[in-house]
Design a protein around this motif. Structure first.
Motif, PDB file in Angstrom:
ATOM      1  N   LEU A 180       0.850  -1.199   0.000  1.00 37.15           N
ATOM      2  CA  LEU A 180       0.000   0.000   0.000  1.00 37.15           C
ATOM      3  C   LEU A 180       0.878   1.238   0.000  1.00 37.15           C
ATOM      4  N   ILE A 181       0.525   2.201  -0.842  1.00 37.53           N
ATOM      5  CA  ILE A 181       1.229   3.474  -0.860  1.00 37.53           C
ATOM      6  C   ILE A 181       0.234   4.575  -0.518  1.00 37.53           C
ATOM      7  N   SER A 182       0.405   5.159   0.644  1.00 43.17           N
ATOM      8  CA  SER A 182      -0.396   6.232   1.238  1.00 43.17           C
ATOM      9  C   SER A 182      -1.506   5.648   2.102  1.00 43.17           C
TER      10      SER A 182
ATOM     11  N   PRO B  54      -5.359 -12.405   0.545  1.00 45.63           N
ATOM     12  CA  PRO B  54      -4.424 -11.280   0.510  1.00 45.63           C
ATOM     13  C   PRO B  54      -3.587 -11.219   1.781  1.00 45.63           C
ATOM     14  N   ARG B  55      -2.294 -11.017   1.620  1.00 46.94           N
ATOM     15  CA  ARG B  55      -1.375 -10.884   2.744  1.00 46.94           C
ATOM     16  C   ARG B  55      -0.861  -9.448   2.746  1.00 46.94           C
ATOM     17  N   LEU B  56      -1.204  -8.691   3.776  1.00 42.46           N
ATOM     18  CA  LEU B  56      -0.836  -7.279   3.862  1.00 42.46           C
ATOM     19  C   LEU B  56       0.616  -7.194   4.323  1.00 42.46           C
ATOM     20  N   ILE B  57       1.523  -6.917   3.400  1.00 39.00           N
ATOM     21  CA  ILE B  57       2.947  -7.018   3.682  1.00 39.00           C
ATOM     22  C   ILE B  57       3.565  -5.703   4.137  1.00 39.00           C
ATOM     23  N   VAL B  58       3.435  -4.643   3.315  1.00 40.00           N
ATOM     24  CA  VAL B  58       4.111  -3.400   3.672  1.00 40.00           C
ATOM     25  C   VAL B  58       3.284  -2.218   3.203  1.00 40.00           C
ATOM     26  N   ALA B  59       3.204  -1.198   4.055  1.00 43.42           N
ATOM     27  CA  ALA B  59       2.497   0.045   3.738  1.00 43.42           C
ATOM     28  C   ALA B  59       3.454   1.215   3.872  1.00 43.42           C
TER      29      ALA B  59
ATOM     30  N   ASP C 123      10.163  -4.992  -2.542  1.00 47.45           N
ATOM     31  CA  ASP C 123       9.899  -6.181  -1.737  1.00 47.45           C
ATOM     32  C   ASP C 123       9.461  -7.333  -2.646  1.00 47.45           C
ATOM     33  N   PRO C 124      10.220  -8.421  -2.714  1.00 47.38           N
ATOM     34  CA  PRO C 124       9.879  -9.523  -3.618  1.00 47.38           C
ATOM     35  C   PRO C 124       8.595 -10.247  -3.247  1.00 47.38           C
ATOM     36  N   GLU C 125       8.111 -10.054  -2.015  1.00 45.63           N
ATOM     37  CA  GLU C 125       6.886 -10.733  -1.592  1.00 45.63           C
ATOM     38  C   GLU C 125       5.629  -9.947  -1.949  1.00 45.63           C
ATOM     39  N   VAL C 126       5.785  -8.711  -2.430  1.00 46.21           N
ATOM     40  CA  VAL C 126       4.650  -7.891  -2.843  1.00 46.21           C
ATOM     41  C   VAL C 126       4.314  -8.204  -4.293  1.00 46.21           C
ATOM     42  N   ASP C 127       3.075  -8.608  -4.521  1.00 44.98           N
ATOM     43  CA  ASP C 127       2.599  -8.919  -5.870  1.00 44.98           C
ATOM     44  C   ASP C 127       1.783  -7.790  -6.470  1.00 44.98           C
ATOM     45  N   VAL C 128       0.941  -7.155  -5.646  1.00 47.02           N
ATOM     46  CA  VAL C 128       0.046  -6.099  -6.111  1.00 47.02           C
ATOM     47  C   VAL C 128       0.187  -4.894  -5.185  1.00 47.02           C
ATOM     48  N   VAL C 129      -0.043  -3.709  -5.758  1.00 48.56           N
ATOM     49  CA  VAL C 129       0.150  -2.473  -4.994  1.00 48.56           C
ATOM     50  C   VAL C 129      -1.070  -1.574  -5.162  1.00 48.56           C
ATOM     51  N   SER C 130      -1.582  -1.060  -4.049  1.00 46.58           N
ATOM     52  CA  SER C 130      -2.625  -0.034  -4.067  1.00 46.58           C
ATOM     53  C   SER C 130      -1.977   1.340  -3.972  1.00 46.58           C
ATOM     54  N   ILE C 131      -2.359   2.223  -4.893  1.00 44.97           N
ATOM     55  CA  ILE C 131      -1.824   3.587  -4.938  1.00 44.97           C
ATOM     56  C   ILE C 131      -2.939   4.536  -4.537  1.00 44.97           C
ATOM     57  N   CYS C 132      -2.853   5.069  -3.326  1.00 48.02           N
ATOM     58  CA  CYS C 132      -3.916   5.912  -2.766  1.00 48.02           C
ATOM     59  C   CYS C 132      -3.402   7.299  -2.400  1.00 48.02           C
ATOM     60  N   ALA C 133      -2.285   7.699  -2.999  1.00 48.76           N
ATOM     61  CA  ALA C 133      -1.691   9.007  -2.748  1.00 48.76           C
ATOM     62  C   ALA C 133      -2.481  10.097  -3.470  1.00 48.76           C
TER      63      ALA C 133
END
Length: 407
Positions: free
Chosen positions: A11-13, A39-44, A74-84
């Motif tokens: 997650l970004i933002s 879904p595994r919430l890895i890094v925000a 991060d190699p474990e991140v597959d998908v990213v949400s962009i909420c900036a």
């Protein structure tokens, strides 16, 4: 039960919309256990340390950071949400695509048609799946109405009318957030609310081919608010007044292309309006579609209802229909008509469609090409508002309106 598949999420933002996305991911195994998606919430990531900590302590991410590049790397991140905020979307989305990760970006994806196209180009080059946050198309009543149109139940579509009216900026003391600054937001209500209405028109009726428009800025100045200290709902007393750089209200007449029989098309005329300064409506986001055999009306403030007229004697005029198991994904969330779904549920549906697309399953979701299509209409409307002339809208291949996943 389907084979279990874990998908790593970044997650970004971590603002309001970042929280909504996080809840949507967490809801997938609850509402769609049959899909086997976990879904595994890895890094925000957020520039504010307290928000990054919130993502870990409250939202359930494994770690937080103030550098969004850590999400990309991060190699474990597959998908990213962009909420900036809007002005950050293009660079972040291109970076995410270049990192080889699928992305779900809030609308408007870019501040202009060119910026949105650049995101689409980056997505194409990287071969990654994308999604754009046009959540209103996921309302079960809209899905049902769209199918009525596709099945010809309303006859030949003659015209469409829509209005997305909100009052979040109706108070002249409403804070001058980034949404009112052209360098940061791009357009005003055109990109913010009209973009949603354009997408609904594309999704339900067909692509907009030309437009003539008018815009106005009702409040030319607003009190300044420091970046990151509040939302666009905030009211500031006795603040320093600064200029509003984009429009509060927009209206358009559009010509749409509606798919007809044997591969032909028919022209549909539409009238679309959007306002962020309307006194009275809170979030009255509505669309009406009229045909030779019937029509429907829908409004987000009553999102679980559809006003439907099929004009078959003796039952003429509108009937209020409550969403039930025949309406999109309604039965996933509620057991029967009359118990309403909410806004977060629409984002859960959106997350489901995005993740299915990531897994290679055909999905009725808005992707970056739908974002480009909407942004081109917005750009044409801006030009028309300046020149007073009709403006053509270039065709975008591969959108929902152009047949992708259209039933």
């Amino acid at each position: 039960m389907a084979e279990q598949r874990t998908i790593g999420v970044g997650l970004i933002s971590v603002g309001w919309m970042g929280k909504v996305h996080s809840r949507a991911y967490a809801n997938i195994p609850v509402f769609y256990p049959e899909l086997g998606i976990r879904p595994r919430l890895i890094v925000a990531a957020d520039t504010a340390e307290d928000r990054a900590r919130y993502a870990v302590n409250v939202l359930g991410f494994e770690r937080g950071t103030t550098d969004y590049h850590e999400v990309l790397n991060d190699p474990e991140v597959d998908v990213v949400s962009i909420c900036a905020p809007n002005f950050l979307h293009a660079q972040i989305a291109k970076d995410v695509a270049e990192a080889g990760k699928a992305f779900w970006v809030e609308k408007p994806a870019g501040r202009s048609a060119d910026e949105t196209q650049a995101i689409s180009d980056a997505s194409d080059r990287a071969g990654v799946v994308s999604a754009v946050g046009f959540n209103y198309r996921n309302a079960p009543a809209i899905e049902y109405a769209r199918q009525l149109v596709a099945d010809g139940k309303l006859g030949r579509i003659t015209n469409v009318r829509g209005a997305f009216f909100a009052d979040y900026s109706a108070d002249p003391r409403g804070a001058l957030s980034w949404r009112f600054m052209r360098d940061l937001a791009g357009t005003g209500v055109l990109g913010d609310l009209m973009g949603h209405l354009i997408d609904l028109t594309h999704y339900v009726v067909g692509p907009i081919r030309s437009v003539t428009a008018a815009t106005s800025t009702v409040y030319s100045e607003r009190p300044e608010m420091p970046m990151g200290s509040g939302t666009h709902f905030a009211v500031v007393e006795d603040g320093d007044m600064k200029p509003v750089e984009n429009e509060d209200y927009a209206s358009m007449i559009v010509r749409c292309e509606q798919p007809a029989s044997e591969g032909s098309t028919a022209e549909v005329i539409g009238v679309l309006e959007a306002s962020r300064v309307a006194n009275g409506p809170r979030a009255s986001y509505g669309i009406e579609v009229y045909g030779t055999q019937g029509s429907f009306r829908w409004d987000f403030e009553r999102m679980n209802e559809l006003q439907l007229a099929l004009n078959t004697a003796p039952h003429v005029g509108y009937t209020t229909i409550m969403a039930d198991k025949e309406f999109g994904d309604f039965s996933v969330f509620q057991p029967g008509a009359g118990t309403p779904m909410g806004y977060d549920d629409l984002k859960t549906i959106e997350a489901k469609k995005f993740l299915l697309a990531y897994l290679g399953v055909e999905s009725l979701h808005a992707d970056i090409k739908d974002g480009v299509a909407a942004s081109r209409v917005v750009s044409a409307a801006e030009e028309s508002a300046e020149t007073g002339a009709w403006q053509p809208v270039d065709e975008i291949a591969g959108t929902s309106a152009q047949g992708r996943s259209r039933q």
